[in-house]
Design a protein around this motif. Structure first.
Motif, PDB file in Angstrom:
ATOM      1  N   SER A  68      77.897  20.524  85.870  1.00 10.39           N
ATOM      2  CA  SER A  68      76.828  19.891  85.073  1.00 10.39           C
ATOM      3  C   SER A  68      75.948  19.074  86.011  1.00 10.39           C
ATOM      4  O   SER A  68      75.412  19.633  86.967  1.00 10.39           O
ATOM      5  CB  SER A  68      77.443  19.025  83.972  1.00 10.39           C
ATOM      6  N   SER A  69      75.878  17.768  85.809  1.00 10.04           N
ATOM      7  CA  SER A  69      75.070  16.909  86.689  1.00 10.04           C
ATOM      8  C   SER A  69      75.675  15.520  86.724  1.00 10.04           C
ATOM      9  O   SER A  69      76.551  15.188  85.927  1.00 10.04           O
ATOM     10  CB  SER A  69      73.615  16.836  86.183  1.00 10.04           C
ATOM     11  N   TYR A  76      93.790   8.310  92.195  1.00  8.61           N
ATOM     12  CA  TYR A  76      92.350   8.165  92.507  1.00  8.61           C
ATOM     13  C   TYR A  76      91.785   9.498  92.981  1.00  8.61           C
ATOM     14  O   TYR A  76      90.703   9.927  92.551  1.00  8.61           O
ATOM     15  CB  TYR A  76      92.178   7.083  93.583  1.00  8.61           C
ATOM     16  N   ASN A  77      92.547  10.174  93.840  1.00 11.36           N
ATOM     17  CA  ASN A  77      92.076  11.453  94.366  1.00 11.36           C
ATOM     18  C   ASN A  77      92.005  12.508  93.257  1.00 11.36           C
ATOM     19  O   ASN A  77      91.104  13.350  93.243  1.00 11.36           O
ATOM     20  CB  ASN A  77      92.965  11.930  95.511  1.00 11.36           C
ATOM     21  N   LYS A  78      92.956  12.502  92.338  1.00  8.28           N
ATOM     22  CA  LYS A  78      92.929  13.459  91.222  1.00  8.28           C
ATOM     23  C   LYS A  78      91.668  13.257  90.374  1.00  8.28           C
ATOM     24  O   LYS A  78      90.987  14.223  89.987  1.00  8.28           O
ATOM     25  CB  LYS A  78      94.188  13.287  90.355  1.00  8.28           C
ATOM     26  N   LEU A  79      91.384  11.983  90.088  1.00  9.36           N
ATOM     27  CA  LEU A  79      90.206  11.687  89.258  1.00  9.36           C
ATOM     28  C   LEU A  79      88.921  12.027  90.025  1.00  9.36           C
ATOM     29  O   LEU A  79      87.941  12.532  89.427  1.00  9.36           O
ATOM     30  CB  LEU A  79      90.202  10.207  88.866  1.00  9.36           C
ATOM     31  N   GLN A  80      88.935  11.828  91.337  1.00  9.15           N
ATOM     32  CA  GLN A  80      87.764  12.161  92.155  1.00  9.15           C
ATOM     33  C   GLN A  80      87.523  13.652  92.176  1.00  9.15           C
ATOM     34  O   GLN A  80      86.366  14.132  92.101  1.00  9.15           O
ATOM     35  CB  GLN A  80      87.990  11.635  93.574  1.00  9.15           C
ATOM     36  N   LEU A  81      88.621  14.426  92.258  1.00 11.66           N
ATOM     37  CA  LEU A  81      88.501  15.881  92.230  1.00 11.66           C
ATOM     38  C   LEU A  81      87.966  16.354  90.875  1.00 11.66           C
ATOM     39  O   LEU A  81      87.138  17.268  90.787  1.00 11.66           O
ATOM     40  CB  LEU A  81      89.863  16.527  92.526  1.00 11.66           C
ATOM     41  N   GLN A  82      88.431  15.725  89.806  1.00  9.53           N
ATOM     42  CA  GLN A  82      87.968  16.076  88.455  1.00  9.53           C
ATOM     43  C   GLN A  82      86.469  15.794  88.340  1.00  9.53           C
ATOM     44  O   GLN A  82      85.715  16.594  87.759  1.00  9.53           O
ATOM     45  CB  GLN A  82      88.766  15.268  87.420  1.00  9.53           C
ATOM     46  N   ARG A  83      86.003  14.658  88.900  1.00 12.76           N
ATOM     47  CA  ARG A  83      84.578  14.304  88.849  1.00 12.76           C
ATOM     48  C   ARG A  83      83.741  15.342  89.583  1.00 12.76           C
ATOM     49  O   ARG A  83      82.670  15.766  89.129  1.00 12.76           O
ATOM     50  CB  ARG A  83      84.362  12.914  89.453  1.00 12.76           C
ATOM     51  N   GLN A  84      84.280  15.734  90.792  1.00 11.27           N
ATOM     52  CA  GLN A  84      83.531  16.690  91.590  1.00 11.27           C
ATOM     53  C   GLN A  84      83.388  18.026  90.864  1.00 11.27           C
ATOM     54  O   GLN A  84      82.343  18.689  90.952  1.00 11.27           O
ATOM     55  CB  GLN A  84      84.216  16.888  92.946  1.00 11.27           C
ATOM     56  N   LEU A 114      80.018  12.215  80.692  1.00 14.10           N
ATOM     57  CA  LEU A 114      81.422  12.336  81.126  1.00 14.10           C
ATOM     58  C   LEU A 114      81.566  11.891  82.578  1.00 14.10           C
ATOM     59  O   LEU A 114      82.519  11.205  82.950  1.00 14.10           O
ATOM     60  CB  LEU A 114      81.887  13.788  80.958  1.00 14.10           C
ATOM     61  N   VAL A 115      80.525  12.247  83.396  1.00 14.59           N
ATOM     62  CA  VAL A 115      80.582  11.858  84.802  1.00 14.59           C
ATOM     63  C   VAL A 115      80.444  10.350  84.931  1.00 14.59           C
ATOM     64  O   VAL A 115      81.120   9.703  85.732  1.00 14.59           O
ATOM     65  CB  VAL A 115      79.473  12.573  85.591  1.00 14.59           C
TER      66      VAL A 115
END
Length: 522
Positions: free
Chosen positions: A383-384, A369-377, A389-390
């Motif tokens: 971008s925005s 979950y944290n890895k995916l959260q870091l990728q989102r950030q 993708l976000v």
């Protein structure tokens, strides 16, 4: 008249001088009689030995010490230390012991060559051995044997007790003869060929053994304590044969040791038999009590209280550590759950360090979950939030958020169940320890019996070893001086007999002169 009846010294001397022939004849005759006595009387020799009676470490030693203290205190009559010595003194000259010596050395048999001086045959001077096969212990038997170097024998002049028999038989050495007194066997000794004479006549006499014991004690054997302050016994034996005197003393000492050892072995065997029987019954008692103790401990879950306390301490430590770990894990998982339920922190990373590595499933989910959260950030930063993708990642995060929350809830439930189980074990252990003294007291009687019987068993095993060692121990006497004696005869004493004969030869005529003068004056 009184003076006339009195013989003065001068008159006595004159009368003696006038009757000098009387003195000569008297001295010569008495001296001749003394010489004849010395010629026909077999010389006797004395052998002496000394033995030390050991007091040991028991009552004998204590009594000896008390005797010494009594002497120091001036109590001369209190002869405590000598009691054991005098006991052994009587044992050494007891009829039973001497009877065994008589049988062992065949002292009830005598072999004599009659002559001017009778010659007793023994050991190296004895050519034959005679065995009366059909006589009893109480019988006295006598017979004569004519023997030559070739082994030819003639036996005659039989006498049994008060009865005489006219049997006259001839034969060879090694033969058994049928006589009126029963069978008589004559065996040769190794010394038959050493006979000095071509033919001899031997008078053979068999004396009742108990009569011989009495004769030994009265005429030949002397056993006495050396002095009242020492534990030393003197043994003295007088005999016409030096060899026989030595053999008798050695036989007395050997027989004493044999009887003493036999007594000790008998006592040891009785003790050993009792110990073995007691050990057998004790083993059964130990097994029964041991089984009762084991059954009680198994039934009450009550092993040894010391062992139990140690085990409980270790178990309590493990339970305490488990409770601490479970509480920590529960606190961490509840914190994660609360964190997940906080809408304001929906887009933040989860505190992964709170979760232990042991919680593999939940920890792995939080990590992903944290890895995916870091990728989102990172994507939002470049971008925005409106980026497709976000939005796609937000959907994944929402799904993962729900899954992590569900896992946290499940983990909380599991941890609470584990806490309940561990707490129950802790409570059970405390109750067991609390009830232990009561259970221990209930089983204490058998426990104490088991310990006492175990100590008794060890004691009996030691006594069994002592009994076995006693059989191998030596007797309580030590030979200080073996049978010794001078070559000269001890009796008759030639010098004293000659001197007494000379004085008697002078005394008889002197008395005659005095009496004659007295009667004359009357």
């Amino acid at each position: 008249m009184a003076q006339n009846n009195t013989l003065t010294i001068g008159e006595f001397c004159k009368e003696c001088l006038s009757k000098w022939k009387w003195f000569c004849y008297s001295v010569v005759i008495i001296m001749l009689l003394a010489i004849i006595y010395l010629v026909i009387t077999p010389p006797k020799y004395t052998k002496k030995a000394q033995v030390l009676v050991k007091e040991g470490s028991g009552m004998g030693a204590m009594m000896s010490q008390l005797g010494g203290l009594a002497e120091l205190g001036g109590l001369v009559g209190l002869n405590l230390g000598s009691a054991n010595v005098y006991n052994e003194l009587y044992v050494m000259q007891s009829p039973w012991l001497l009877l065994n010596v008589v049988h062992q050395l065949h002292l009830d048999m005598s072999y004599t060559i009659k002559g001017i001086r009778n010659k007793d045959l023994y050991a190296e001077t004895q050519p034959i051995i005679v065995d009366f096969k059909d006589i009893t212990e109480e019988d006295d038997v006598r017979m004569k044997v004519d023997l030559n170097k070739n082994g030819n024998v003639r036996i005659y002049k039989f006498k049994k007790n008060d009865d005489k028999y006219d049997d006259d038989l001839t034969g060879k050495v090694g033969q058994t003869f049928k006589t009126s007194i029963g069978q008589v066997e004559i065996k040769a000794t190794p010394y038959l060929s050493n006979m000095k004479d071509d033919e001899v006549t031997i008078t053979i006499k068999r004396t009742e053994p108990m009569a011989m014991v009495d004769h030994l004690k009265k005429e030949k054997l002397t056993v006495a304590v050396s002095n009242r302050e020492a534990s030393i016994i003197d043994i003295q034996y007088k005999d016409v044969s030096r060899r026989r005197a030595t053999d008798v003393i050695n036989a007395i000492i050997a027989e004493y040791r044999k009887e003493d050892k036999k007594d000790k072995e008998a006592e040891a065997q009785v003790s050993e038999r009792y110990v073995i029987e007691r050990l057998a019954s004790l083993e059964n008692e130990l097994k029964a009590i041991g089984q009762r103790v084991a059954d009680y401990k198994g039934k009450t879950m009550m092993p040894d209280i010391e062992v139990m306390a140690k085990v409980y301490a270790e178990s309590a430590k493990d339970i305490s550590e488990a409770l601490l770990e479970l509480n920590n894990n529960l606190y961490a998982v509840e914190a994660i759950r609360d964190y997940l339920k906080d809408e304001s922190k929906k887009s933040e990373l989860l505190p992964a360090l709170l979760i232990s590595e042991k919680d593999g499933g939940l920890g792995e989910q939080i990590g992903n979950y944290n890895k995916l959260q870091l990728q989102r950030q990172k994507i939002v930063a470049s971008s925005s939030k409106e980026s497709p993708l976000v939005k796609d990642i937000d959907q994944q995060l929402a799904s993962m958020h729900a899954a992590v929350l569900a896992s946290a809830e499940n983990a909380i439930t599991q941890l609470k169940l584990q806490l309940k189980s561990v707490t129950a074990k802790e409570s059970e252990g405390k109750q067991l320890i609390a009830s232990a003294p009561k259970k221990y007291i209930e089983g204490l009687t058998d426990e104490e019996d088991l310990k006492v019987l175990s100590l008794v068993r060890v004691f009996l095993l030691q006594k069994r070893e002592e009994a076995q060692m006693t059989k191998a121990l030596r007797t309580d006497i030590r030979v200080l001086t073996p049978p010794l004696g001078v070559k000269e005869q001890s009796s008759p004493n030639k010098k004293i007999i000659i001197l007494c004969a000379f004085l008697l030869g002078l005394f008889i005529p002197a008395c005659s002169i005095v009496f004659r003068a007295h009667f004359k004056r009357e």
